[in-house]
Scaffold this motif. Sequence first.
Motif, PDB file in Angstrom:
ATOM      1  N   GLN A   1       0.820  -1.211   0.000  1.00 20.50           N
ATOM      2  CA  GLN A   1       0.000   0.000   0.000  1.00 20.50           C
ATOM      3  C   GLN A   1       0.859   1.269   0.000  1.00 20.50           C
ATOM      4  O   GLN A   1       0.357   2.374   0.129  1.00 20.50           O
ATOM      5  CB  GLN A   1      -0.946  -0.013   1.195  1.00 20.50           C
ATOM      6  CG  GLN A   1      -1.940  -1.162   1.159  1.00 20.50           C
ATOM      7  CD  GLN A   1      -2.918  -1.103   2.320  1.00 20.50           C
ATOM      8  OE1 GLN A   1      -3.441  -0.047   2.665  1.00 20.50           O
ATOM      9  NE2 GLN A   1      -3.160  -2.237   2.941  1.00 20.50           N
ATOM     10  N   VAL A   2       2.156   1.070  -0.148  1.00 17.46           N
ATOM     11  CA  VAL A   2       3.126   2.143  -0.373  1.00 17.46           C
ATOM     12  C   VAL A   2       3.029   3.262   0.669  1.00 17.46           C
ATOM     13  O   VAL A   2       2.409   4.294   0.431  1.00 17.46           O
ATOM     14  CB  VAL A   2       2.987   2.747  -1.796  1.00 17.46           C
ATOM     15  CG1 VAL A   2       4.214   3.592  -2.118  1.00 17.46           C
ATOM     16  CG2 VAL A   2       2.839   1.650  -2.832  1.00 17.46           C
ATOM     17  N   PRO A   3       3.669   3.071   1.831  1.00 17.95           N
ATOM     18  CA  PRO A   3       3.668   4.107   2.871  1.00 17.95           C
ATOM     19  C   PRO A   3       4.683   5.209   2.567  1.00 17.95           C
ATOM     20  O   PRO A   3       5.679   5.387   3.269  1.00 17.95           O
ATOM     21  CB  PRO A   3       4.035   3.321   4.126  1.00 17.95           C
ATOM     22  CG  PRO A   3       4.919   2.218   3.609  1.00 17.95           C
ATOM     23  CD  PRO A   3       4.364   1.850   2.259  1.00 17.95           C
TER      24      PRO A   3
ATOM     25  N   LYS B   1       9.860   9.991   0.986  1.00 12.41           N
ATOM     26  CA  LYS B   1      10.452   9.114   1.992  1.00 12.41           C
ATOM     27  C   LYS B   1       9.464   7.978   2.259  1.00 12.41           C
ATOM     28  O   LYS B   1       8.271   8.222   2.482  1.00 12.41           O
ATOM     29  CB  LYS B   1      10.734   9.900   3.271  1.00 12.41           C
ATOM     30  CG  LYS B   1      10.724   9.107   4.575  1.00 12.41           C
ATOM     31  CD  LYS B   1      11.926   8.224   4.762  1.00 12.41           C
ATOM     32  CE  LYS B   1      11.883   7.582   6.163  1.00 12.41           C
ATOM     33  NZ  LYS B   1      12.717   6.378   6.242  1.00 12.41           N
ATOM     34  N   GLU B   2       9.937   6.743   2.220  1.00 13.19           N
ATOM     35  CA  GLU B   2       9.088   5.600   2.528  1.00 13.19           C
ATOM     36  C   GLU B   2       9.218   5.261   4.012  1.00 13.19           C
ATOM     37  O   GLU B   2      10.305   5.027   4.521  1.00 13.19           O
ATOM     38  CB  GLU B   2       9.483   4.379   1.683  1.00 13.19           C
ATOM     39  CG  GLU B   2       8.582   3.174   1.919  1.00 13.19           C
ATOM     40  CD  GLU B   2       8.818   2.040   0.952  1.00 13.19           C
ATOM     41  OE1 GLU B   2       8.314   0.927   1.193  1.00 13.19           O
ATOM     42  OE2 GLU B   2       9.516   2.268  -0.059  1.00 13.19           O
ATOM     43  N   TRP B   3       8.070   5.225   4.703  1.00  9.39           N
ATOM     44  CA  TRP B   3       8.026   4.908   6.118  1.00  9.39           C
ATOM     45  C   TRP B   3       7.539   3.475   6.290  1.00  9.39           C
ATOM     46  O   TRP B   3       7.163   2.815   5.319  1.00  9.39           O
ATOM     47  CB  TRP B   3       7.111   5.890   6.848  1.00  9.39           C
ATOM     48  CG  TRP B   3       7.576   7.312   6.718  1.00  9.39           C
ATOM     49  CD1 TRP B   3       7.292   8.178   5.703  1.00  9.39           C
ATOM     50  CD2 TRP B   3       8.428   8.022   7.622  1.00  9.39           C
ATOM     51  NE1 TRP B   3       7.918   9.386   5.915  1.00  9.39           N
ATOM     52  CE2 TRP B   3       8.609   9.325   7.085  1.00  9.39           C
ATOM     53  CE3 TRP B   3       9.044   7.700   8.829  1.00  9.39           C
ATOM     54  CZ2 TRP B   3       9.387  10.287   7.725  1.00  9.39           C
ATOM     55  CZ3 TRP B   3       9.815   8.669   9.459  1.00  9.39           C
ATOM     56  CH2 TRP B   3       9.994   9.942   8.912  1.00  9.39           C
TER      57      TRP B   3
ATOM     58  N   ILE C   1       1.942   4.176   7.806  1.00 10.51           N
ATOM     59  CA  ILE C   1       1.280   5.472   7.778  1.00 10.51           C
ATOM     60  C   ILE C   1      -0.194   5.239   8.089  1.00 10.51           C
ATOM     61  O   ILE C   1      -0.809   4.306   7.563  1.00 10.51           O
ATOM     62  CB  ILE C   1       1.417   6.143   6.396  1.00 10.51           C
ATOM     63  CG1 ILE C   1       2.878   6.498   6.108  1.00 10.51           C
ATOM     64  CG2 ILE C   1       0.541   7.388   6.304  1.00 10.51           C
ATOM     65  CD1 ILE C   1       3.107   6.951   4.680  1.00 10.51           C
ATOM     66  N   ILE C   2      -0.761   6.075   8.932  1.00 10.12           N
ATOM     67  CA  ILE C   2      -2.191   5.999   9.257  1.00 10.12           C
ATOM     68  C   ILE C   2      -2.847   7.300   8.829  1.00 10.12           C
ATOM     69  O   ILE C   2      -2.365   8.393   9.167  1.00 10.12           O
ATOM     70  CB  ILE C   2      -2.423   5.763  10.765  1.00 10.12           C
ATOM     71  CG1 ILE C   2      -1.674   4.510  11.238  1.00 10.12           C
ATOM     72  CG2 ILE C   2      -3.919   5.630  11.057  1.00 10.12           C
ATOM     73  CD1 ILE C   2      -1.773   4.266  12.740  1.00 10.12           C
ATOM     74  N   THR C   3      -3.945   7.191   8.080  1.00  8.47           N
ATOM     75  CA  THR C   3      -4.691   8.361   7.646  1.00  8.47           C
ATOM     76  C   THR C   3      -6.156   8.233   8.044  1.00  8.47           C
ATOM     77  O   THR C   3      -6.652   7.135   8.306  1.00  8.47           O
ATOM     78  CB  THR C   3      -4.601   8.555   6.121  1.00  8.47           C
ATOM     79  OG1 THR C   3      -5.135   7.397   5.460  1.00  8.47           O
ATOM     80  CG2 THR C   3      -3.166   8.790   5.682  1.00  8.47           C
TER      81      THR C   3
END
Length: 247
Positions: free
Chosen positions: A75-77, A87-89, A92-94
């Motif tokens: 899902q590509v964070p 920057k890839e983490w 991630i929460i949205t």
Amino acid sequence: MSDMADYEEKARNAIKAFWGVKDAATKAQIERGVQDVGSRGAVTAGKHLDAFVPLFKDVANGHGLKGLEFHLGRQVPVLPGYFRPTKEWDLIITHRKLLVAVFELKSIGSSFGNNMNNRSEEAIGAAHDFWTAFREGAFGKDVPPPFLGWLMIMRDCTGSTSPVRVKEQHFPVFPEFQGASYAQRCDILCRRLVQEKLYTATALMLTPDEAGKETGEFRQLSDTGSFRRFIATFAGHMTGLAAGARS
């Protein structure tokens, strides 16, 4: 069982899974005839800290805000940066296009000196880039600051806990670094990343080989850098967002 006790039990299960993935990754590389230096083979497998993600999901979902979206893996964070394009983490929460929380998960099992230097530079640089991008509106205008968390799992062994000499050819280092082990250096890093507001919360979890594999044992060196404080801070952040959404 209280929520915190439940989260700590889940953390021990995640530590056991962490050790299981490390062992499986190292074994697979040996069988293929490829062997990274030290414990790096386990880390480069890329799945060694995935077991912590469901725990963070439980905390996020358990504090009142509905309809959260979790971005990781395929899902590509990825988020925009300021000094670099993206920057890839790790997670991630949205919530309805609002950036709620961002996590960086790291581990060190060997080559503690080089790895600590690299992880320190990465943590400082990534946070500075993130908050500059936030200031410049990369995640929306007039939005509340997201939670930014940094979690380190470190092998609890002689290499990580023995005193280390520092070089002071030109100027003395800060006293707290004199004779500090790599684990203590990491704990200082955790505390100062929060003190300087680079991260909302940080944690260092020291886990020994055998007890870590069998029971998920871990310990911390300070309250500021503890897993308990990390989770409590994240839970408080989620509760505050939920209260704001209801107002």
